[in-house]
Motif scaffolding. Structure first.
Motif, PDB file in Angstrom:
ATOM      1  N   VAL A  37     -44.573 -10.132  46.636  1.00  0.00           N
ATOM      2  CA  VAL A  37     -44.634 -10.254  45.176  1.00  0.00           C
ATOM      3  C   VAL A  37     -44.149 -11.626  44.719  1.00  0.00           C
ATOM      4  CG1 VAL A  37     -43.712  -9.375  42.990  1.00  0.00           C
ATOM      5  CG2 VAL A  37     -44.483  -7.772  44.742  1.00  0.00           C
ATOM      6  N   LEU A  38     -42.999 -12.050  45.233  1.00  0.00           N
ATOM      7  CA  LEU A  38     -42.453 -13.339  44.816  1.00  0.00           C
ATOM      8  C   LEU A  38     -43.339 -14.496  45.260  1.00  0.00           C
ATOM      9  CD1 LEU A  38     -38.668 -12.733  45.520  1.00  0.00           C
ATOM     10  CD2 LEU A  38     -39.826 -12.743  43.303  1.00  0.00           C
ATOM     11  N   LYS A  39     -43.802 -14.454  46.480  1.00  0.00           N
ATOM     12  CA  LYS A  39     -44.653 -15.540  46.982  1.00  0.00           C
ATOM     13  C   LYS A  39     -45.947 -15.629  46.177  1.00  0.00           C
ATOM     14  CE  LYS A  39     -46.685 -17.457  51.123  1.00  0.00           C
ATOM     15  NZ  LYS A  39     -46.912 -17.313  52.559  1.00  0.00           N
ATOM     16  N   GLU A  40     -46.623 -14.514  45.985  1.00  0.00           N
ATOM     17  CA  GLU A  40     -47.877 -14.516  45.227  1.00  0.00           C
ATOM     18  C   GLU A  40     -47.672 -15.034  43.804  1.00  0.00           C
ATOM     19  OE1 GLU A  40     -49.720 -10.645  45.439  1.00  0.00           O
ATOM     20  OE2 GLU A  40     -49.791 -10.719  47.629  1.00  0.00           O
ATOM     21  N   VAL A  84     -33.647 -21.590  45.042  1.00  0.00           N
ATOM     22  CA  VAL A  84     -33.538 -20.381  45.858  1.00  0.00           C
ATOM     23  C   VAL A  84     -33.889 -19.212  44.942  1.00  0.00           C
ATOM     24  CG1 VAL A  84     -31.986 -18.843  47.130  1.00  0.00           C
ATOM     25  CG2 VAL A  84     -31.798 -21.334  47.416  1.00  0.00           C
ATOM     26  N   LEU A  85     -34.901 -18.464  45.361  1.00  0.00           N
ATOM     27  CA  LEU A  85     -35.398 -17.344  44.578  1.00  0.00           C
ATOM     28  C   LEU A  85     -35.084 -16.047  45.309  1.00  0.00           C
ATOM     29  CD1 LEU A  85     -37.130 -16.234  42.222  1.00  0.00           C
ATOM     30  CD2 LEU A  85     -39.149 -16.711  43.624  1.00  0.00           C
ATOM     31  N   SER A 115     -33.182 -15.330  39.979  1.00  0.00           N
ATOM     32  CA  SER A 115     -33.401 -13.934  40.344  1.00  0.00           C
ATOM     33  C   SER A 115     -34.630 -13.435  39.590  1.00  0.00           C
ATOM     34  CB  SER A 115     -32.177 -13.102  39.957  1.00  0.00           C
ATOM     35  OG  SER A 115     -32.474 -11.727  40.038  1.00  0.00           O
ATOM     36  N   ALA A 116     -35.525 -12.781  40.310  1.00  0.00           N
ATOM     37  CA  ALA A 116     -36.754 -12.280  39.694  1.00  0.00           C
ATOM     38  C   ALA A 116     -36.499 -11.139  38.728  1.00  0.00           C
ATOM     39  CB  ALA A 116     -37.737 -11.838  40.768  1.00  0.00           C
ATOM     40  N   THR A 117     -35.429 -10.382  38.928  1.00  0.00           N
ATOM     41  CA  THR A 117     -35.191  -9.191  38.108  1.00  0.00           C
ATOM     42  C   THR A 117     -33.972  -9.301  37.207  1.00  0.00           C
ATOM     43  OG1 THR A 117     -33.912  -8.183  39.890  1.00  0.00           O
ATOM     44  CG2 THR A 117     -36.274  -7.676  39.815  1.00  0.00           C
ATOM     45  N   GLU A 118     -33.169 -10.342  37.377  1.00  0.00           N
ATOM     46  CA  GLU A 118     -31.944 -10.493  36.594  1.00  0.00           C
ATOM     47  C   GLU A 118     -31.904 -11.895  35.988  1.00  0.00           C
ATOM     48  OE1 GLU A 118     -29.288  -7.785  39.608  1.00  0.00           O
ATOM     49  OE2 GLU A 118     -29.610  -9.887  40.032  1.00  0.00           O
TER      50      GLU A 118
END
Length: 182
Positions: A37-40, A84-85, A115-118
């Motif tokens: 998900v993050l890479k795409e 940094v993700l 952070s993708a969710t925070e």
């Protein structure tokens, strides 16, 4: 979550870090989701993802216990990473002290933590206070197991409630602690 805007997104090197955080999680399932998900999402936005770091086994929480995290920090020190993700902060560490050490290390090397969710932004005092609240909440077992509300949202709620209930005294106390004046 949004990485700070850049005119040349392709030149910003975003590295993903994730790990299996529980013995009960089937090895690889969450890791695969996080990575894919993050890479795409970020490649689609034009960012370069030169490296993905992950620990498959539910190893110790300490920095020294995780080879991929140690390699990520080494690559940060070599200037190979700009951002940094993570899926959420707990991915880096469930230990507040270690998380603060990692964040400080990244800051010293001008590497942004996202952070993708925070969502959080530590570029100003309020954002730094928000991050500190998130870190202080991360060790609460209930919060890390039951994720009905993100740490970011909960930290904002506490900051807002503290300001309105105590006339800002809570935030003033935390502000004094964070700058070393008590």
């Amino acid at each position: 979550m949004q990485i700070k805007e850049s005119n040349q997104q392709q030149k910003v090197k975003v590295s993903i870090y994730t790990r299996n955080t529980s013995i009960e999680q089937s090895k690889g399932h969450r890791l695969y989701r996080d990575i894919q998900v993050l890479k795409e999402m970020y490649v689609k936005m034009g960012y370069e993802i030169p490296q993905i770091y992950f620990n498959v086994a539910c190893q110790g929480n300490g920095i020294e216990d995780r080879k991929a995290l140690k390699q990520l920090l080494k690559d940060v020190s070599l200037g190979l990473i700009d951002v940094v993700l993570v899926w959420y902060l707990f991915s880096l560490s469930s230990n507040a002290t270690d998380l603060l050490k990692i964040k400080q290390f990244l800051d010293e090397h001008n590497v942004e933590l996202c952070s993708a969710t925070e969502p959080f932004d530590t570029s100003d005092f309020e954002g730094e206070l928000h991050f500190q609240w998130m870190v202080s909440l991360i060790e609460d077992e209930h919060l890390t197991c039951k994720r009905d509300i993100s740490l970011s949202s909960l930290a904002r709620l506490i900051m807002t409630r503290g300001q309105s209930l105590k006339g800002g005294e809570l935030n003033a106390e935390l502000r004094n602690e964070s700058i070393g004046t008590a």
